[in-house]
Motif scaffolding. Structure first.
Motif, PDB file in Angstrom:
ATOM      1  N   ASP A  25      49.302  39.827  55.087  1.00  0.00           N
ATOM      2  CA  ASP A  25      48.344  40.719  54.429  1.00  0.00           C
ATOM      3  C   ASP A  25      48.940  41.428  53.214  1.00  0.00           C
ATOM      4  O   ASP A  25      48.274  41.613  52.206  1.00  0.00           O
ATOM      5  N   GLY A  26      50.205  41.825  53.289  1.00  0.00           N
ATOM      6  CA  GLY A  26      50.844  42.572  52.210  1.00  0.00           C
ATOM      7  C   GLY A  26      51.049  41.773  50.931  1.00  0.00           C
ATOM      8  O   GLY A  26      51.275  42.356  49.871  1.00  0.00           O
ATOM      9  N   SER A  27      50.960  40.464  51.008  1.00  0.00           N
ATOM     10  CA  SER A  27      51.162  39.618  49.826  1.00  0.00           C
ATOM     11  C   SER A  27      49.874  39.389  49.039  1.00  0.00           C
ATOM     12  O   SER A  27      49.900  38.809  47.960  1.00  0.00           O
ATOM     13  N   LEU A  28      48.739  39.818  49.581  1.00  0.00           N
ATOM     14  CA  LEU A  28      47.434  39.571  48.967  1.00  0.00           C
ATOM     15  C   LEU A  28      46.981  40.754  48.112  1.00  0.00           C
ATOM     16  O   LEU A  28      46.973  41.887  48.581  1.00  0.00           O
ATOM     17  N   THR A  29      46.634  40.485  46.856  1.00  0.00           N
ATOM     18  CA  THR A  29      46.051  41.499  45.966  1.00  0.00           C
ATOM     19  C   THR A  29      44.885  40.861  45.233  1.00  0.00           C
ATOM     20  O   THR A  29      44.802  39.632  45.110  1.00  0.00           O
ATOM     21  N   TRP A  30      43.984  41.719  44.718  1.00  0.00           N
ATOM     22  CA  TRP A  30      42.864  41.185  43.946  1.00  0.00           C
ATOM     23  C   TRP A  30      42.339  42.238  42.994  1.00  0.00           C
ATOM     24  O   TRP A  30      42.572  43.429  43.158  1.00  0.00           O
ATOM     25  N   ASP A  31      41.632  41.771  41.968  1.00  0.00           N
ATOM     26  CA  ASP A  31      41.038  42.663  40.981  1.00  0.00           C
ATOM     27  C   ASP A  31      39.781  41.994  40.433  1.00  0.00           C
ATOM     28  O   ASP A  31      39.666  40.762  40.455  1.00  0.00           O
ATOM     29  N   HIS A  32      38.865  42.799  39.951  1.00  0.00           N
ATOM     30  CA  HIS A  32      37.636  42.271  39.353  1.00  0.00           C
ATOM     31  C   HIS A  32      37.424  42.945  38.009  1.00  0.00           C
ATOM     32  O   HIS A  32      37.386  44.174  37.918  1.00  0.00           O
ATOM     33  N   SER A  33      37.322  42.143  36.969  1.00  0.00           N
ATOM     34  CA  SER A  33      36.982  42.666  35.644  1.00  0.00           C
ATOM     35  C   SER A  33      36.402  41.543  34.806  1.00  0.00           C
ATOM     36  O   SER A  33      36.736  40.371  35.004  1.00  0.00           O
ATOM     37  N   HIS A  34      35.534  41.892  33.885  1.00  0.00           N
ATOM     38  CA  HIS A  34      34.885  40.933  32.971  1.00  0.00           C
ATOM     39  C   HIS A  34      34.220  39.783  33.730  1.00  0.00           C
ATOM     40  O   HIS A  34      34.357  38.618  33.368  1.00  0.00           O
ATOM     41  N   ASN A  35      33.513  40.098  34.817  1.00  0.00           N
ATOM     42  CA  ASN A  35      32.794  39.132  35.642  1.00  0.00           C
ATOM     43  C   ASN A  35      33.709  38.076  36.263  1.00  0.00           C
ATOM     44  O   ASN A  35      33.257  36.984  36.614  1.00  0.00           O
ATOM     45  N   THR A  36      35.000  38.376  36.396  1.00  0.00           N
ATOM     46  CA  THR A  36      35.942  37.445  37.001  1.00  0.00           C
ATOM     47  C   THR A  36      36.704  38.141  38.115  1.00  0.00           C
ATOM     48  O   THR A  36      37.273  39.213  37.920  1.00  0.00           O
ATOM     49  N   LEU A  37      36.706  37.514  39.296  1.00  0.00           N
ATOM     50  CA  LEU A  37      37.480  38.002  40.424  1.00  0.00           C
ATOM     51  C   LEU A  37      38.809  37.248  40.414  1.00  0.00           C
ATOM     52  O   LEU A  37      38.833  36.018  40.446  1.00  0.00           O
ATOM     53  N   VAL A  38      39.915  37.979  40.316  1.00  0.00           N
ATOM     54  CA  VAL A  38      41.252  37.381  40.286  1.00  0.00           C
ATOM     55  C   VAL A  38      41.946  37.728  41.596  1.00  0.00           C
ATOM     56  O   VAL A  38      42.148  38.905  41.903  1.00  0.00           O
ATOM     57  N   ILE A  39      42.304  36.697  42.365  1.00  0.00           N
ATOM     58  CA  ILE A  39      42.954  36.871  43.662  1.00  0.00           C
ATOM     59  C   ILE A  39      44.376  36.343  43.533  1.00  0.00           C
ATOM     60  O   ILE A  39      44.585  35.213  43.093  1.00  0.00           O
ATOM     61  N   SER A  40      45.352  37.161  43.916  1.00  0.00           N
ATOM     62  CA  SER A  40      46.760  36.764  43.830  1.00  0.00           C
ATOM     63  C   SER A  40      47.402  36.868  45.201  1.00  0.00           C
ATOM     64  O   SER A  40      47.139  37.806  45.953  1.00  0.00           O
ATOM     65  N   TYR A  41      48.240  35.887  45.506  1.00  0.00           N
ATOM     66  CA  TYR A  41      49.012  35.903  46.740  1.00  0.00           C
ATOM     67  C   TYR A  41      50.471  35.698  46.353  1.00  0.00           C
ATOM     68  O   TYR A  41      50.825  34.679  45.764  1.00  0.00           O
TER      69      TYR A  41
END
Length: 183
Positions: free
Chosen positions: A159-175
């Protein structure tokens, strides 16, 4: 480069040494690896930055024919084009577009054309299925994301390795990539 990837990319069931061919064309390094079980992996890297642009794989079917290519990273340019002489319908330009684009430190996915505010999204790890799950409160979008790199290496999601952000109609998911993937 092929030696570094061999340990990560080699299917566990294959026996023997894979055959690797490397070609430089169109500003890309193209690495085509064929394994003894006749499965194939094609990877394309940017010639200047060594960034992974495309990874696709396929396995032979039960009757020995070549299987369909499965794109793991990036997006093939041919899949984006609409040919009116062959295609009956074109996908809507407002449909969500899902693609994977890794960075040196993260596995990363981008989902474009998601117009809802950030507060609507929930991104979690499903430990039982070993997938990342994206859902909206209004139940308009749902997606399960596999990480074949972790599955091949036999690693579990954290769980700690997962981050995400939403901007400019794009959801960016990082692991965050585990230490086993440090190059």
């Amino acid at each position: 480069l092929a030696q570094v990837l061999k340990g990560v990319m080699a299917p566990k069931a294959s026996i023997g040494e894979p055959q690797t061919i490397c070609i430089r064309a169109d500003g890309r390094k193209k690495v085509h690896t064929t394994y003894p079980d006749e499965s194939e992996v094609v990877e394309e890297f940017d010639e200047k930055t060594n960034a992974l642009l495309l990874r696709k794989s396929r396995k032979p079917t039960a009757i020995g024919r070549d299987g369909e290519w499965v794109v793991e990273v990036g997006q093939e340019s041919t899949s984006l084009r609409f040919d009116p002489s062959k295609d009956m319908l074109a996908p809507s330009s407002s449909n969500p577009i899902f693609l994977r684009k890794d960075t040196p430190s993260d596995f990363q996915w981008r989902i474009r054309n998601l117009t809802y505010p950030k507060s609507v999204y929930t991104v979690t790890c499903d430990h039982a299925a070993q997938q990342i799950v994206v859902r909206t409160e209004n139940k308009k979008y749902f997606k399960r994301i596999d990480i074949p790199d972790l599955q091949r290496a036999g690693l579990q999601l954290e769980d700690g390795s997962l981050t995400w952000d939403h901007s400019h109609n794009t959801l960016v998911i990082s692991y965050k990539k585990p230490r086993e993937f440090d190059v």
